[in-house]
Design a protein around this motif. Structure first.
Motif, PDB file in Angstrom:
ATOM      1  N   UNK A   1      -5.246 -12.156   5.458  1.00 23.72           N
ATOM      2  CA  UNK A   1      -6.164 -13.237   5.823  1.00 23.72           C
ATOM      3  C   UNK A   1      -5.438 -14.488   6.290  1.00 23.72           C
ATOM      4  N   UNK A   2      -4.161 -14.596   5.963  1.00 18.70           N
ATOM      5  CA  UNK A   2      -3.442 -15.777   6.423  1.00 18.70           C
ATOM      6  C   UNK A   2      -2.922 -15.622   7.843  1.00 18.70           C
TER       7      UNK A   2
ATOM      8  N   UNK B   1     -10.956 -19.776  -1.199  1.00 18.96           N
ATOM      9  CA  UNK B   1     -10.394 -18.464  -1.500  1.00 18.96           C
ATOM     10  C   UNK B   1      -9.860 -18.412  -2.932  1.00 18.96           C
TER      11      UNK B   1
ATOM     12  N   UNK C   1       3.015 -18.102  19.522  1.00 20.45           N
ATOM     13  CA  UNK C   1       4.162 -17.817  20.380  1.00 20.45           C
ATOM     14  C   UNK C   1       4.086 -18.592  21.697  1.00 20.45           C
TER      15      UNK C   1
ATOM     16  N   UNK D   1       1.067 -21.481  10.590  1.00 14.11           N
ATOM     17  CA  UNK D   1       0.935 -20.275  11.408  1.00 14.11           C
ATOM     18  C   UNK D   1       1.648 -20.559  12.725  1.00 14.11           C
ATOM     19  N   UNK D   2       2.007 -19.510  13.434  1.00 13.83           N
ATOM     20  CA  UNK D   2       2.759 -19.728  14.665  1.00 13.83           C
ATOM     21  C   UNK D   2       1.952 -19.280  15.872  1.00 13.83           C
TER      22      UNK D   2
ATOM     23  N   UNK E   1       4.563 -19.324   6.167  1.00 10.61           N
ATOM     24  CA  UNK E   1       3.420 -18.638   6.766  1.00 10.61           C
ATOM     25  C   UNK E   1       2.768 -17.697   5.757  1.00 10.61           C
TER      26      UNK E   1
ATOM     27  N   UNK F   1      -1.570 -25.141   8.828  1.00  8.73           N
ATOM     28  CA  UNK F   1      -2.841 -24.457   8.629  1.00  8.73           C
ATOM     29  C   UNK F   1      -3.871 -25.355   7.953  1.00  8.73           C
TER      30      UNK F   1
ATOM     31  N   UNK G   1      -3.421  -8.127   2.095  1.00 10.68           N
ATOM     32  CA  UNK G   1      -4.072  -9.391   2.399  1.00 10.68           C
ATOM     33  C   UNK G   1      -3.489  -9.966   3.677  1.00 10.68           C
TER      34      UNK G   1
ATOM     35  N   UNK H   1      -3.300 -15.534  11.433  1.00  9.20           N
ATOM     36  CA  UNK H   1      -4.311 -15.953  12.390  1.00  9.20           C
ATOM     37  C   UNK H   1      -4.016 -15.392  13.768  1.00  9.20           C
ATOM     38  N   UNK H   2      -2.788 -15.454  14.182  1.00 11.12           N
ATOM     39  CA  UNK H   2      -2.431 -14.886  15.478  1.00 11.12           C
ATOM     40  C   UNK H   2      -1.685 -13.576  15.288  1.00 11.12           C
TER      41      UNK H   2
ATOM     42  N   UNK I   1       0.543 -19.364   3.501  1.00 11.14           N
ATOM     43  CA  UNK I   1      -0.623 -19.969   4.110  1.00 11.14           C
ATOM     44  C   UNK I   1      -0.443 -21.395   4.600  1.00 11.14           C
TER      45      UNK I   1
END
Lengths: 241, 241
Positions: free
Chosen positions: B237-238, A75, A62, A59-60, A53, A69, B235, B240-241, A56
């Motif tokens: 930015x990674x 970037x 819940x 992502x999780x 995570x 991702x 940072x 998301x939640x 990058x």
DNA sequence: TAGTGGTCTAGACCACTAG
DNA sequence: TAGTGGTCTAGACCACTAG
């Protein structure tokens, strides 16, 4: 001895993502399923997922699961410092003047100060091989009793100037990068002609609450200027050991 | 309910660093000492330290302790994409030509290919409000049977062009940013005069092994170009939640 | 209701550091 | 040798998701 289990899991999942076996938006195996697959405890699996995570890859969500991702194509990491971002570094700086002045509308806007507030204006010229290569202007909100030590200002970068008291960790920065043709004043200071382009870097410094604490512009002679940036998807620059 | 303990610890240590109570180079409390201070298990303390390390505040030296990092003053995050990094986005692109050509010395150097290897040359002009605003050249090593689909090339960014097969996660990128005065060819294509500066962005794409898989230059009309970058010390930015 | 990820515990063993 | 951080276990309880 050998790399730890959690890194093996990280590499395996990265390989699946890089090869396209699992794609952006796909849900990866649940933590419990990974525990069984690798015969490890859940904390070890979670350590692997934390690494993925932070780089990058995933992502999780819940209650639902971990997802691949979208790669962040656009970037980059840019290193900039007005004193050493040019071809051949700055050898010397010439402090033109330090004054306390009334702000113009532009300064009021950029520093978000009341119009009766004064600002410190610092003007410098950067020298390389005996020739001027950049013209540098900084504005800092003035407060009564502010110590302005010319010796400190002379060779300091903008964050250094502003952060005499405040920790540098607490400063946010914004850069704008653009080009322009030189006006009469710049032509004189930098000793250039109409056709020589000028690189303009605008710096804004903000405190923890995003209140501006400094605004400045540096005009670089075009042929002395180059910036470099690298893709940052896997940013390991904070890892020292 | 409320923020978890580990985030409280993170905030407390951040406050100590931001206020200057502990300074770059200082060793912070040991993990066991923090366990006692907050009356939590070591894994919880380590979670906090992981967060602080990933945000660049601290680093660890096994066997010794955790130390406050030097703030990375010069580091910024830059978002760049040749199709939307200008003032007012690209409305249309004109594909000038797609050819398979012999590489020049410059191309051989930048793509690190043998001199008898051919390259695909793609030339495009980006249009804004009916006028040309950028001239774009890309080079990709050619291999026999390579599918070159004009429709796909027309509106694609460089990473998209190169990554038809390969996952975008696996591509590293390098940018060089500089200025130049326009030569005769550029003046014709962009419809500009000698005094109008041109922003030059050089892009190099590399695979996992850092072998070049694409090289390109985009020439932007100066008055249509501005880049922005923000300080990246924290940072998120990674996330998301 | 079964499954998911988030937080947290109380231990263990390890390699490394530095006196 | 005492202390440090690195890895890992086998559990627990929680809020949330989605059928």
């Amino acid at each position: 001895m050998g790399s730890p289990i959690y890194l093996t899991i990280v590499e395996n999942i990265k390989t699946k993502i890089n090869s396209g076996e699992i794609k952006p938006g796909d849900m990866i195996k649940s933590e419990n399923a990974l525990c069984e697959e690798y015969d490890v405890s859940r904390m070890t699996v979670r350590k692997s997922l934390t690494v993925l995570a932070s780089e990058g890859y995933i992502y999780s969500v819940p209650g639902k699961g971990n997802f691949v991702n979208e790669p962040n194509q656009d970037k980059y990491i840019l290193y900039f410092n007005e004193m050493n971002s040019i071809e051949g570094s700055i050898e010397d700086t010439q402090l033109l003047d330090v004054n306390i002045v009334k702000p113009t509308l532009e300064i009021i806007f950029n520093l978000q100060i009341p119009e009766n507030k004064r600002v410190v204006l610092i003007r410098r010229v950067f020298i390389n091989e005996g020739n001027p290569v950049a013209y540098d202007i900084k504005y800092i909100p003035y407060y009564r009793g502010m110590p302005i030590v010319e010796k400190e200002i002379h060779y300091a970068t903008f964050p250094e100037i502003v952060s005499k008291k405040k920790s540098l960790f607490a400063i946010n920065k914004e850069l704008k990068i653009k080009v322009q043709k030189p006006d009469g004043k710049l032509k004189g200071i930098l000793g250039i002609e109409d056709t020589e382009p000028v690189m303009v870097i605008e710096q804004k410094l903000l405190d923890e609450g995003n209140k501006p604490i400094g605004w400045g512009i540096t005009y670089f002679k075009g042929d002395f200027f180059q910036l470099q940036a690298v893709s940052s998807f896997v940013d390991k620059s904070n890892i020292i050991y």
